[in-house]
Design a protein around this motif. Structure first.
Motif, short mmCIF file in Angstrom:
data_model
loop_
_atom_site.label_atom_id
_atom_site.label_comp_id
_atom_site.label_asym_id
_atom_site.label_seq_id
_atom_site.Cartn_x
_atom_site.Cartn_y
_atom_site.Cartn_z
N UNK A 84 2.95 9.26 -10.51
CA UNK A 84 2.26 9.07 -11.78
C UNK A 84 2.63 7.79 -12.49
N UNK A 85 3.27 6.86 -11.77
CA UNK A 85 3.64 5.58 -12.37
C UNK A 85 2.47 4.61 -12.28
N UNK A 86 2.56 3.54 -13.06
CA UNK A 86 1.51 2.53 -13.03
C UNK A 86 2.11 1.14 -13.13
N UNK A 136 0.82 -1.21 0.00
CA UNK A 136 0.00 0.00 0.00
C UNK A 136 0.85 1.26 0.00
N UNK A 137 1.94 1.26 0.77
CA UNK A 137 2.84 2.42 0.77
C UNK A 137 3.44 2.64 -0.61
N UNK A 138 3.83 1.57 -1.27
CA UNK A 138 4.40 1.67 -2.61
C UNK A 138 3.36 2.17 -3.60
N UNK A 139 2.12 1.70 -3.47
CA UNK A 139 1.04 2.15 -4.35
C UNK A 139 0.81 3.65 -4.20
N UNK A 140 0.86 4.15 -2.97
CA UNK A 140 0.71 5.59 -2.74
C UNK A 140 1.85 6.37 -3.38
N UNK A 141 3.08 5.88 -3.24
CA UNK A 141 4.23 6.55 -3.86
C UNK A 141 4.09 6.55 -5.38
N UNK A 142 3.62 5.43 -5.93
CA UNK A 142 3.44 5.35 -7.38
C UNK A 142 2.38 6.34 -7.85
N UNK A 143 1.33 6.49 -7.08
CA UNK A 143 0.26 7.42 -7.43
C UNK A 143 0.80 8.84 -7.48
N UNK A 144 1.60 9.21 -6.51
CA UNK A 144 2.19 10.55 -6.45
C UNK A 144 3.12 10.78 -7.64
#
Length: 90
Positions: free
Chosen positions: A66-68, A56-64
């Protein structure tokens, strides 16, 4: 914007190294070895909770950033029910 595979995120390889040095699994292992398992939890449960936490932490960082996540490859059916259900012809 980068497209990163799930494997790269969990192993910390290629573009996945951007988020966790050693990947998500490396972060989980490091936390287990440095902090141990809290009282009241068994190792397996705590290990799985840490996987969820770091994912979940990684998903949040990815969202910030703009990665997918790129398409998952080599993924089979998620359950035996799905496999059996898909094979039934009506």
């Amino acid at each position: 914007m980068a497209r990163i595979s799930v494997e790269e995120l969990y192993r910390g390889e290629n573009a996945g190294a951007k988020y966790e040095s050693g990947g998500i699994m490396g972060a989980v292992t490091k936390e287990m070895l440095t902090r141990g398992v809290p009282e009241g939890y068994d190792e397996q449960t705590w290990f799985e909770m840490l996987i969820v936490k770091f994912t979940l932490e990684t998903a949040e960082k990815m969202k910030i950033e703009g990665d997918s996540v790129s398409a998952m490859t080599g993924v089979g059916a998620l359950s035996s029910y799905v496999t059996e259900r898909n094979s039934i012809r009506i």
